[in-house]
Scaffold this active site. Structure first.
Site, PDB file in Angstrom:
ATOM      1  N   TYR A  27       0.855  -1.199   0.000  1.00 49.73           N
ATOM      2  CA  TYR A  27       0.000   0.000   0.000  1.00 49.73           C
ATOM      3  C   TYR A  27       0.892   1.251   0.000  1.00 49.73           C
ATOM      4  O   TYR A  27       0.618   2.219  -0.714  1.00 49.73           O
ATOM      5  CB  TYR A  27      -0.943   0.001   1.215  1.00 49.73           C
ATOM      6  CG  TYR A  27      -1.717   1.302   1.308  1.00 49.73           C
ATOM      7  CD1 TYR A  27      -2.682   1.618   0.353  1.00 49.73           C
ATOM      8  CD2 TYR A  27      -1.441   2.238   2.303  1.00 49.73           C
ATOM      9  CE1 TYR A  27      -3.363   2.836   0.392  1.00 49.73           C
ATOM     10  CE2 TYR A  27      -2.117   3.452   2.350  1.00 49.73           C
ATOM     11  CZ  TYR A  27      -3.074   3.746   1.393  1.00 49.73           C
ATOM     12  OH  TYR A  27      -3.736   4.948   1.430  1.00 49.73           O
ATOM     13  N   SER A 109      -2.811  14.235   7.354  1.00 52.19           N
ATOM     14  CA  SER A 109      -3.864  13.898   6.391  1.00 52.19           C
ATOM     15  C   SER A 109      -5.242  13.913   7.058  1.00 52.19           C
ATOM     16  O   SER A 109      -5.374  13.554   8.232  1.00 52.19           O
ATOM     17  CB  SER A 109      -3.578  12.502   5.834  1.00 52.19           C
ATOM     18  OG  SER A 109      -4.698  11.979   5.190  1.00 52.19           O
ATOM     19  N   GLN A 130      -3.989  18.620   5.824  1.00 57.26           N
ATOM     20  CA  GLN A 130      -4.401  18.332   4.443  1.00 57.26           C
ATOM     21  C   GLN A 130      -5.882  17.971   4.424  1.00 57.26           C
ATOM     22  O   GLN A 130      -6.328  17.056   5.115  1.00 57.26           O
ATOM     23  CB  GLN A 130      -3.559  17.168   3.889  1.00 57.26           C
ATOM     24  CG  GLN A 130      -3.965  16.689   2.510  1.00 57.26           C
ATOM     25  CD  GLN A 130      -4.984  15.571   2.573  1.00 57.26           C
ATOM     26  OE1 GLN A 130      -4.893  14.699   3.434  1.00 57.26           O
ATOM     27  NE2 GLN A 130      -5.954  15.582   1.675  1.00 57.26           N
ATOM     28  N   TYR A 132      -9.447  16.861   2.544  1.00 61.97           N
ATOM     29  CA  TYR A 132     -10.192  16.262   1.435  1.00 61.97           C
ATOM     30  C   TYR A 132     -11.620  16.761   1.571  1.00 61.97           C
ATOM     31  O   TYR A 132     -12.158  16.802   2.687  1.00 61.97           O
ATOM     32  CB  TYR A 132     -10.220  14.737   1.560  1.00 61.97           C
ATOM     33  CG  TYR A 132      -8.996  14.013   1.058  1.00 61.97           C
ATOM     34  CD1 TYR A 132      -8.525  14.184  -0.237  1.00 61.97           C
ATOM     35  CD2 TYR A 132      -8.327  13.096   1.882  1.00 61.97           C
ATOM     36  CE1 TYR A 132      -7.408  13.487  -0.692  1.00 61.97           C
ATOM     37  CE2 TYR A 132      -7.213  12.395   1.423  1.00 61.97           C
ATOM     38  CZ  TYR A 132      -6.763  12.593   0.135  1.00 61.97           C
ATOM     39  OH  TYR A 132      -5.679  11.904  -0.320  1.00 61.97           O
ATOM     40  N   THR A 158      -6.256  18.842  -1.169  1.00 58.50           N
ATOM     41  CA  THR A 158      -5.799  17.915  -2.206  1.00 58.50           C
ATOM     42  C   THR A 158      -6.822  17.891  -3.337  1.00 58.50           C
ATOM     43  O   THR A 158      -8.004  17.620  -3.111  1.00 58.50           O
ATOM     44  CB  THR A 158      -5.577  16.514  -1.608  1.00 58.50           C
ATOM     45  OG1 THR A 158      -4.533  16.629  -0.641  1.00 58.50           O
ATOM     46  CG2 THR A 158      -5.163  15.503  -2.659  1.00 58.50           C
ATOM     47  N   ARG A 167      -4.912   1.221  -7.942  1.00 62.70           N
ATOM     48  CA  ARG A 167      -3.674   0.667  -7.367  1.00 62.70           C
ATOM     49  C   ARG A 167      -3.771  -0.852  -7.346  1.00 62.70           C
ATOM     50  O   ARG A 167      -4.346  -1.455  -6.429  1.00 62.70           O
ATOM     51  CB  ARG A 167      -3.442   1.257  -5.984  1.00 62.70           C
ATOM     52  CG  ARG A 167      -3.390   2.783  -6.079  1.00 62.70           C
ATOM     53  CD  ARG A 167      -3.259   3.483  -4.788  1.00 62.70           C
ATOM     54  NE  ARG A 167      -3.668   4.877  -4.932  1.00 62.70           N
ATOM     55  CZ  ARG A 167      -4.078   5.642  -3.933  1.00 62.70           C
ATOM     56  NH1 ARG A 167      -4.116   5.155  -2.718  1.00 62.70           N
ATOM     57  NH2 ARG A 167      -4.435   6.889  -4.156  1.00 62.70           N
ATOM     58  N   LYS A 255      -2.969  21.236  -3.377  1.00 63.08           N
ATOM     59  CA  LYS A 255      -2.010  20.133  -3.513  1.00 63.08           C
ATOM     60  C   LYS A 255      -2.421  19.238  -4.677  1.00 63.08           C
ATOM     61  O   LYS A 255      -3.528  18.679  -4.662  1.00 63.08           O
ATOM     62  CB  LYS A 255      -1.964  19.304  -2.223  1.00 63.08           C
ATOM     63  CG  LYS A 255      -1.042  18.090  -2.308  1.00 63.08           C
ATOM     64  CD  LYS A 255      -0.919  17.402  -0.962  1.00 63.08           C
ATOM     65  CE  LYS A 255       0.078  16.266  -1.007  1.00 63.08           C
ATOM     66  NZ  LYS A 255      -0.436  15.056  -1.654  1.00 63.08           N
ATOM     67  N   HIS A 279       0.626  13.013  -6.457  1.00 60.88           N
ATOM     68  CA  HIS A 279       0.235  12.090  -5.389  1.00 60.88           C
ATOM     69  C   HIS A 279       1.206  10.894  -5.328  1.00 60.88           C
ATOM     70  O   HIS A 279       0.823   9.766  -5.014  1.00 60.88           O
ATOM     71  CB  HIS A 279      -1.197  11.603  -5.597  1.00 60.88           C
ATOM     72  CG  HIS A 279      -2.003  11.448  -4.336  1.00 60.88           C
ATOM     73  ND1 HIS A 279      -2.951  12.356  -3.942  1.00 60.88           N
ATOM     74  CD2 HIS A 279      -2.017  10.487  -3.389  1.00 60.88           C
ATOM     75  CE1 HIS A 279      -3.528  11.946  -2.812  1.00 60.88           C
ATOM     76  NE2 HIS A 279      -2.958  10.812  -2.459  1.00 60.88           N
ATOM     77  N   ARG A 282       0.315   7.767  -7.486  1.00 62.97           N
ATOM     78  CA  ARG A 282      -0.744   6.864  -7.007  1.00 62.97           C
ATOM     79  C   ARG A 282      -2.095   7.169  -7.628  1.00 62.97           C
ATOM     80  O   ARG A 282      -3.071   6.497  -7.365  1.00 62.97           O
ATOM     81  CB  ARG A 282      -0.864   6.986  -5.478  1.00 62.97           C
ATOM     82  CG  ARG A 282       0.395   6.605  -4.763  1.00 62.97           C
ATOM     83  CD  ARG A 282       0.444   7.150  -3.348  1.00 62.97           C
ATOM     84  NE  ARG A 282      -0.389   6.437  -2.412  1.00 62.97           N
ATOM     85  CZ  ARG A 282      -0.074   5.283  -1.848  1.00 62.97           C
ATOM     86  NH1 ARG A 282       1.070   4.696  -2.158  1.00 62.97           N
ATOM     87  NH2 ARG A 282      -0.875   4.698  -0.984  1.00 62.97           N
TER      88      ARG A 282
HETATM   89  C1  LIG Z   1       0.847   5.614   1.763  1.00 58.59           C
HETATM   90  C2  LIG Z   1       0.561   6.990   1.249  1.00 58.59           C
HETATM   91  C3  LIG Z   1      -0.577   7.650   1.682  1.00 58.59           C
HETATM   92  C4  LIG Z   1      -0.862   8.930   1.215  1.00 58.59           C
HETATM   93  N1  LIG Z   1      -1.948   9.594   1.697  1.00 58.59           N
HETATM   94  C5  LIG Z   1      -2.206  10.865   1.288  1.00 58.59           C
HETATM   95  C6  LIG Z   1      -3.295  11.584   1.840  1.00 58.59           C
HETATM   96  O1  LIG Z   1      -4.012  11.103   2.717  1.00 58.59           O
HETATM   97  N2  LIG Z   1      -3.504  12.841   1.354  1.00 58.59           N
HETATM   98  C7  LIG Z   1      -2.720  13.413   0.389  1.00 58.59           C
HETATM   99  O2  LIG Z   1      -2.967  14.544  -0.018  1.00 58.59           O
HETATM  100  N3  LIG Z   1      -1.663  12.742  -0.126  1.00 58.59           N
HETATM  101  C8  LIG Z   1      -1.390  11.504   0.302  1.00 58.59           C
HETATM  102  N4  LIG Z   1      -0.305  10.837  -0.205  1.00 58.59           N
HETATM  103  C9  LIG Z   1       0.571  11.518  -1.198  1.00 58.59           C
HETATM  104  C10 LIG Z   1       1.678  12.313  -0.513  1.00 58.59           C
HETATM  105  O3  LIG Z   1       1.181  13.436   0.166  1.00 58.59           O
HETATM  106  C11 LIG Z   1       2.723  12.814  -1.523  1.00 58.59           C
HETATM  107  O4  LIG Z   1       2.076  13.552  -2.530  1.00 58.59           O
HETATM  108  C12 LIG Z   1       3.529  11.685  -2.172  1.00 58.59           C
HETATM  109  O5  LIG Z   1       3.792  10.669  -1.241  1.00 58.59           O
HETATM  110  C13 LIG Z   1       4.841  12.224  -2.723  1.00 58.59           C
HETATM  111  O6  LIG Z   1       5.544  11.255  -3.422  1.00 58.59           O
HETATM  112  P1  LIG Z   1       6.673  10.308  -2.778  1.00 58.59           P
HETATM  113  O7  LIG Z   1       5.935   9.272  -2.001  1.00 58.59           O
HETATM  114  O8  LIG Z   1       7.395   9.774  -3.956  1.00 58.59           O
HETATM  115  O9  LIG Z   1       7.524  11.160  -1.875  1.00 58.59           O
HETATM  116  C14 LIG Z   1       0.002   9.555   0.258  1.00 58.59           C
HETATM  117  C15 LIG Z   1       1.148   8.878  -0.168  1.00 58.59           C
HETATM  118  C16 LIG Z   1       1.435   7.623   0.323  1.00 58.59           C
HETATM  119  C17 LIG Z   1       2.687   6.924  -0.135  1.00 58.59           C
END
Ligand SMILES: Cc1cc2nc3c(=O)[nH]c(=O)nc-3n(C[C@H](O)[C@H](O)[C@H](O)COP(=O)(O)O)c2cc1C
Length: 383
Positions: A27, A109, A130, A132, A158, A167, A255, A279, A282
């Site tokens: 995940y 988050s 952050q 949503y 976001t 995913r 974001k 993101h 993702r």
């Molecule tokens: C496990 C996981 C959970 C995430 N959850 C959120 C979230 O709840 N809200 C959000 O805006 N971004 C979320 N993100 C995105 C991160 O804020 C960020 O944009 C991203 O991890 C940056 O890329 P990197 O993982 O290569 O550093 C998540 C990323 C990961 C890996």
């Protein structure tokens, strides 16, 4: 392998893989569809080279920068990421304490497993929330008002997650929240007794910020993907973003902005910052890497917006390159979640310390005393 064997992000990743049941590890580690964007995010930094200057007296280096009105000791902070309780039994508290200790910003988050109020009680440092936007708009107002009372310093909305990305690793591993016992996952949990013990016997998993507002708050029956698709509001638009900015009344970022056009609109609606982000690969697979969009966006918005960049940041030189093209700071997600999984608060402190000393060493080798001296002249793109 243990914490003392971790010297870089990849080492923490290996240790996290060893410690976590596979649905949880994947995940964190995975991206959308074919994970093209996930891979590209880090690769994009290698398209250009840094050009150092020599004999510049780099005995005194200033790494500090100001984001969301808050000074941080070095230009890298923790991106908002969901559900830390799955990765370590101290959850967001561990990451928030590590960020404060290391002099940087913690971002929380909406989908946290610790509440806004709990984090505010244990972290006196710079804090970003952050947001949503849920279909239940009362929830958005409630979250903003609680952040105001809890004295968070900034808010980010976001805008790249109106539906969940595809995913596929999560489908294969049967990832669900809370973790569900299937034959495959049962084996994985059995092979990770340390994690399973802590998960079952310590603080219960809950989406602490929204538990009182939605019956899905304590237990998402299927997966976080179903939660996003059922609860987040796909009708979210510029007017909604403007509403949040006005209601918050302080430093505010969008974001997930990836285009010049949207960056300009962010100025028009009163945002003070944007986070150029996909993101972490993702969401929309095949979208460009944030680093590839940075220069064009900076040229268009100048100093009217604070620019934060995330996606693929794994090395100090990645941060230097982003700053040279106009970012004020970078944030990272996966890298510190590997460290959190590997070693809780200590792990996050270690990865922040290692990144800070990399950035510092790279600045010295570049002949730059202050991050203000980083600009386009320090970079050449290879043909
Ligand atoms: C496990 C996981 C959970 C995430 N959850 C959120 C979230 O709840 N809200 C959000 O805006 N971004 C979320 N993100 C995105 C991160 O804020 C960020 O944009 C991203 O991890 C940056 O890329 P990197 O993982 O290569 O550093 C998540 C990323 C990961 C890996």
């Amino acid at each position: 392998m243990n914490l003392k064997d971790c010297h870089n992000v990849e080492d923490f990743r290996k240790l996290a893989k060893k410690k976590l049941p596979s649905p949880i590890f994947h995940y964190i580690d995975g991206g959308a569809d074919d994970e093209v964007t996930l891979r590209r995010n880090s690769e994009s930094f290698n398209k250009c080279d840094l050009i150092p200057n020599v004999l510049t007296d780099v005995s005194d280096i200033d790494l500090s920068t100001t984001i969301f009105g808050q000074k941080i000791d070095f230009p890298l902070f923790l991106a908002p990421t969901a559900m830390h309780r799955l990765y370590h039994h101290h959850g967001e508290k561990a990451a928030a304490k590590a960020a404060e200790k290391m002099g940087t910003m913690f971002s929380m988050s909406t989908m946290s497993t610790t509440s806004i109020e709990e984090i505010s009680n244990i972290n006196r440092g710079p804090k970003l929330f952050q947001l949503y936007i849920h279909k239940d708009r009362g929830l958005t107002d409630n979250l903003i008002e609680r952040c105001q009372r809890a004295k968070f310093h900034g808010l980010c909305l976001t805008v790249d997650t109106v539906v969940a990305g595809n995913r596929e690793r999560d489908h294969r591993t049967g990832f669900s929240t809370p973790p569900r016992l299937t034959f495959g996952s049962l084996l994985s949990f059995a092979f990770h007794p340390g994690w399973s013990f802590n998960y079952l016997l310590r603080e219960k998993f809950k989406l602490a910020n929204i538990i009182h507002m939605t019956d899905k708050g304590s237990s998402i029956d299927k997966s976080v993907i179903d939660y996003i698709n059922e609860q987040f509001d796909p009708s979210m638009n510029w007017k909604d973003a403007e509403y949040c900015i006005k209601k918050w009344g302080g430093p505010f970022a969008l974001k997930g902005v990836m285009s010049v056009e949207d960056a300009k609109k962010a100025i028009d609606i009163g945002a003070s910052a944007i986070m150029i982000s996909n993101h972490g690969g993702r969401q929309l697979d095949g979208s460009r890497a944030p680093f590839d969009q940075l220069s064009e966006i900076k040229d268009a918005v100048g100093d009217k917006l604070e620019i934060i960049l995330d996606g693929g940041v794994r090395r100090g030189t990645h941060v230097l390159k982003a700053l040279a093209l106009g970012a004020k700071a970078c944030s990272f997600g996966k890298a510190y979640l590997y460290a959190l999984s590997a070693g809780g608060q200590k792990g996050v402190e270690m990865i922040l310390e290692k990144m800070k000393s990399e950035i510092r060493r790279d600045m010295i080798l570049m002949g730059c005393k202050s991050i203000k001296n980083l600009n386009k002249s320090k970079i050449i793109f290879r043909a």
